[in-house]
Scaffold this motif. Sequence first.
Motif, PDB file in Angstrom:
ATOM      1  N   ASP A   5      36.001 -31.526  50.912  1.00  0.00           N
ATOM      2  CA  ASP A   5      34.849 -32.269  51.434  1.00  0.00           C
ATOM      3  C   ASP A   5      34.226 -31.556  52.628  1.00  0.00           C
ATOM      4  OD1 ASP A   5      34.719 -34.345  49.591  1.00  0.00           O
ATOM      5  OD2 ASP A   5      36.203 -35.545  50.658  1.00  0.00           O
ATOM      6  N   ILE A   6      35.050 -30.913  53.434  1.00  0.00           N
ATOM      7  CA  ILE A   6      34.529 -30.121  54.554  1.00  0.00           C
ATOM      8  C   ILE A   6      33.665 -28.986  54.029  1.00  0.00           C
ATOM      9  CG2 ILE A   6      35.176 -28.534  56.414  1.00  0.00           C
ATOM     10  CD1 ILE A   6      37.636 -30.314  56.902  1.00  0.00           C
ATOM     11  N   LEU A   7      34.127 -28.328  52.957  1.00  0.00           N
ATOM     12  CA  LEU A   7      33.356 -27.225  52.376  1.00  0.00           C
ATOM     13  C   LEU A   7      32.056 -27.722  51.750  1.00  0.00           C
ATOM     14  CD1 LEU A   7      36.224 -25.175  50.671  1.00  0.00           C
ATOM     15  CD2 LEU A   7      35.170 -24.808  52.912  1.00  0.00           C
ATOM     16  N   LEU A   8      32.117 -28.861  51.068  1.00  0.00           N
ATOM     17  CA  LEU A   8      30.914 -29.422  50.445  1.00  0.00           C
ATOM     18  C   LEU A   8      29.892 -29.830  51.498  1.00  0.00           C
ATOM     19  CD1 LEU A   8      32.667 -31.595  47.709  1.00  0.00           C
ATOM     20  CD2 LEU A   8      31.308 -29.537  47.308  1.00  0.00           C
ATOM     21  N   LEU A   9      30.381 -30.400  52.590  1.00  0.00           N
ATOM     22  CA  LEU A   9      29.481 -30.778  53.676  1.00  0.00           C
ATOM     23  C   LEU A   9      28.845 -29.538  54.312  1.00  0.00           C
ATOM     24  CD1 LEU A   9      28.327 -33.074  55.376  1.00  0.00           C
ATOM     25  CD2 LEU A   9      30.327 -32.886  56.880  1.00  0.00           C
ATOM     26  N   TYR A  10      29.637 -28.487  54.467  1.00  0.00           N
ATOM     27  CA  TYR A  10      29.102 -27.237  55.019  1.00  0.00           C
ATOM     28  C   TYR A  10      27.974 -26.705  54.136  1.00  0.00           C
ATOM     29  CZ  TYR A  10      28.818 -22.379  56.539  1.00  0.00           C
ATOM     30  OH  TYR A  10      28.352 -21.167  56.981  1.00  0.00           O
ATOM     31  N   ILE A  11      28.159 -26.764  52.830  1.00  0.00           N
ATOM     32  CA  ILE A  11      27.123 -26.289  51.904  1.00  0.00           C
ATOM     33  C   ILE A  11      25.838 -27.085  52.107  1.00  0.00           C
ATOM     34  CG2 ILE A  11      26.458 -26.194  49.465  1.00  0.00           C
ATOM     35  CD1 ILE A  11      29.381 -25.484  48.846  1.00  0.00           C
ATOM     36  N   GLU A  12      25.951 -28.429  52.196  1.00  0.00           N
ATOM     37  CA  GLU A  12      24.761 -29.264  52.367  1.00  0.00           C
ATOM     38  C   GLU A  12      24.027 -28.924  53.658  1.00  0.00           C
ATOM     39  OE1 GLU A  12      23.426 -31.264  50.111  1.00  0.00           O
ATOM     40  OE2 GLU A  12      25.061 -30.559  48.833  1.00  0.00           O
ATOM     41  N   GLU A  13      24.775 -28.641  54.698  1.00  0.00           N
ATOM     42  CA  GLU A  13      24.159 -28.352  55.999  1.00  0.00           C
ATOM     43  C   GLU A  13      23.560 -26.959  56.070  1.00  0.00           C
ATOM     44  OE1 GLU A  13      27.401 -29.062  58.647  1.00  0.00           O
ATOM     45  OE2 GLU A  13      27.055 -31.233  58.742  1.00  0.00           O
ATOM     46  N   SER A  16      19.597 -24.449  53.331  1.00  0.00           N
ATOM     47  CA  SER A  16      18.355 -23.774  53.695  1.00  0.00           C
ATOM     48  C   SER A  16      18.608 -22.367  54.230  1.00  0.00           C
ATOM     49  CB  SER A  16      17.577 -24.592  54.738  1.00  0.00           C
ATOM     50  OG  SER A  16      17.112 -25.794  54.169  1.00  0.00           O
ATOM     51  N   ASN A  17      19.874 -22.003  54.363  1.00  0.00           N
ATOM     52  CA  ASN A  17      20.238 -20.647  54.754  1.00  0.00           C
ATOM     53  C   ASN A  17      20.768 -19.920  53.518  1.00  0.00           C
ATOM     54  OD1 ASN A  17      19.662 -21.400  57.422  1.00  0.00           O
ATOM     55  ND2 ASN A  17      21.743 -22.160  57.707  1.00  0.00           N
ATOM     56  N   GLU A  18      21.116 -18.698  53.668  1.00  0.00           N
ATOM     57  CA  GLU A  18      21.632 -17.930  52.535  1.00  0.00           C
ATOM     58  C   GLU A  18      23.145 -18.110  52.427  1.00  0.00           C
ATOM     59  OE1 GLU A  18      20.300 -13.910  52.492  1.00  0.00           O
ATOM     60  OE2 GLU A  18      18.196 -14.440  52.691  1.00  0.00           O
ATOM     61  N   VAL A  19      23.577 -19.360  52.247  1.00  0.00           N
ATOM     62  CA  VAL A  19      24.992 -19.649  52.086  1.00  0.00           C
ATOM     63  C   VAL A  19      25.480 -19.055  50.765  1.00  0.00           C
ATOM     64  CG1 VAL A  19      24.508 -21.891  51.021  1.00  0.00           C
ATOM     65  CG2 VAL A  19      26.736 -21.472  52.066  1.00  0.00           C
ATOM     66  N   CYS A  20      26.687 -18.468  50.780  1.00  0.00           N
ATOM     67  CA  CYS A  20      27.221 -17.845  49.578  1.00  0.00           C
ATOM     68  C   CYS A  20      28.707 -18.163  49.463  1.00  0.00           C
ATOM     69  CB  CYS A  20      26.981 -16.333  49.591  1.00  0.00           C
ATOM     70  SG  CYS A  20      27.832 -15.480  50.932  1.00  0.00           S
ATOM     71  N   VAL A  21      29.299 -17.781  48.344  1.00  0.00           N
ATOM     72  CA  VAL A  21      30.705 -18.083  48.089  1.00  0.00           C
ATOM     73  C   VAL A  21      31.609 -17.433  49.133  1.00  0.00           C
ATOM     74  CG1 VAL A  21      32.598 -17.878  46.422  1.00  0.00           C
ATOM     75  CG2 VAL A  21      30.275 -18.361  45.617  1.00  0.00           C
ATOM     76  N   SER A  22      31.259 -16.226  49.574  1.00  0.00           N
ATOM     77  CA  SER A  22      32.076 -15.548  50.589  1.00  0.00           C
ATOM     78  C   SER A  22      32.165 -16.366  51.869  1.00  0.00           C
ATOM     79  CB  SER A  22      31.502 -14.160  50.888  1.00  0.00           C
ATOM     80  OG  SER A  22      31.568 -13.339  49.747  1.00  0.00           O
ATOM     81  N   ASP A  23      31.052 -17.042  52.236  1.00  0.00           N
ATOM     82  CA  ASP A  23      31.068 -17.904  53.422  1.00  0.00           C
ATOM     83  C   ASP A  23      32.059 -19.050  53.235  1.00  0.00           C
ATOM     84  OD1 ASP A  23      29.031 -16.419  54.634  1.00  0.00           O
ATOM     85  OD2 ASP A  23      27.465 -17.610  53.637  1.00  0.00           O
ATOM     86  N   ILE A  24      32.037 -19.637  52.050  1.00  0.00           N
ATOM     87  CA  ILE A  24      32.912 -20.775  51.761  1.00  0.00           C
ATOM     88  C   ILE A  24      34.371 -20.346  51.805  1.00  0.00           C
ATOM     89  CG2 ILE A  24      33.436 -22.605  50.106  1.00  0.00           C
ATOM     90  CD1 ILE A  24      30.626 -22.654  51.397  1.00  0.00           C
ATOM     91  N   VAL A  25      34.673 -19.203  51.226  1.00  0.00           N
ATOM     92  CA  VAL A  25      36.048 -18.684  51.228  1.00  0.00           C
ATOM     93  C   VAL A  25      36.502 -18.417  52.658  1.00  0.00           C
ATOM     94  CG1 VAL A  25      37.516 -16.758  50.535  1.00  0.00           C
ATOM     95  CG2 VAL A  25      35.876 -17.718  48.906  1.00  0.00           C
ATOM     96  N   ARG A  26      35.640 -17.814  53.447  1.00  0.00           N
ATOM     97  CA  ARG A  26      35.992 -17.489  54.833  1.00  0.00           C
ATOM     98  C   ARG A  26      36.287 -18.751  55.639  1.00  0.00           C
ATOM     99  NH1 ARG A  26      32.717 -17.735  58.895  1.00  0.00           N
ATOM    100  NH2 ARG A  26      30.851 -17.632  57.559  1.00  0.00           N
TER     101      ARG A  26
END
Length: 281
Positions: A5-13, A16-26
């Motif tokens: 849920d923390i990762l999903l919330l990060y994606i929503e926030e 509008s940026n260039e969020v990618c899978v590498s960011d989520i893994v990190r």
Amino acid sequence: MSSIDILLLYIEEHLSNEVCVSDIVRISGCSRRTVHSMFIERVGISPGAYIRRRKLCNAAVWLRLTSMSGTAIAFRLGFSSHQSFSREFTRFFGVSPRVYRNRDTWDMSLLMPPAPMVRENSLDLACSRLVSLPEMLLSGSKMSFIGKLPCQGRTRDSQWMKLIFDNLNRCEHDLFIVSETRIIPGGVDNFLVNTLFGRVVDFDDVCGRVESISGGLYLKYSFSGTPVEYSTLSIDIATGLLPVLGLKRRRGADIECFKYSGGEVSDTGVVCCDYYMPVSH
């Protein structure tokens, strides 16, 4: 809050940026394989597919509720070009962004709400039915407010509930709330919601200022639940019930009816109302 849920919330926030899978893994501190498994278990698709789908769903809402251009939407969501955005959008929704924006009906079947706001206690199909409403005349008070995108789910709060109780106690009749969304010219993240709080009056007994509410085909949902559940009711109906029933949202106002049973109305912790959403087949 769980790790996923923390990762999903990060994606929503950060859509509008260039969020990618590498960011989520990190951010997770886990391996790519573990993160992949977490997403498959929670949302049924890979992290990359989830990010793309949420971006496209946000784009769809911006197209329908704002005057933001396709180029501006592509830029906001980190697409390399308008052409790239248009190809991805058309591949997913089956029509171009321009066609999607201008359709008279809104097919919600491919829209994915933010995963953190999807409740386990989904709406009960047995509480819904198609109804044909006649034209109505309402007498009451009007207000407008500005909605902001992206919407994180809740569209009603404690102040809204206070308005409902105040109006029920004032008019001492069944209370109808009619809400219609309008595009703000030049608006980017904002849209206008015009709302009428009123009671039904007879066509033969009209006095003072009244508003005519168009009739037509509606999906009626008889709701009973907590204020938190009520706060996402319109989104739950649109993205949860309409696709299951093979219905599309048509242009028009949403209508809510709160029954007046006499005496002083106060907050009991349970919200009961009939919700009508304009639909077509």
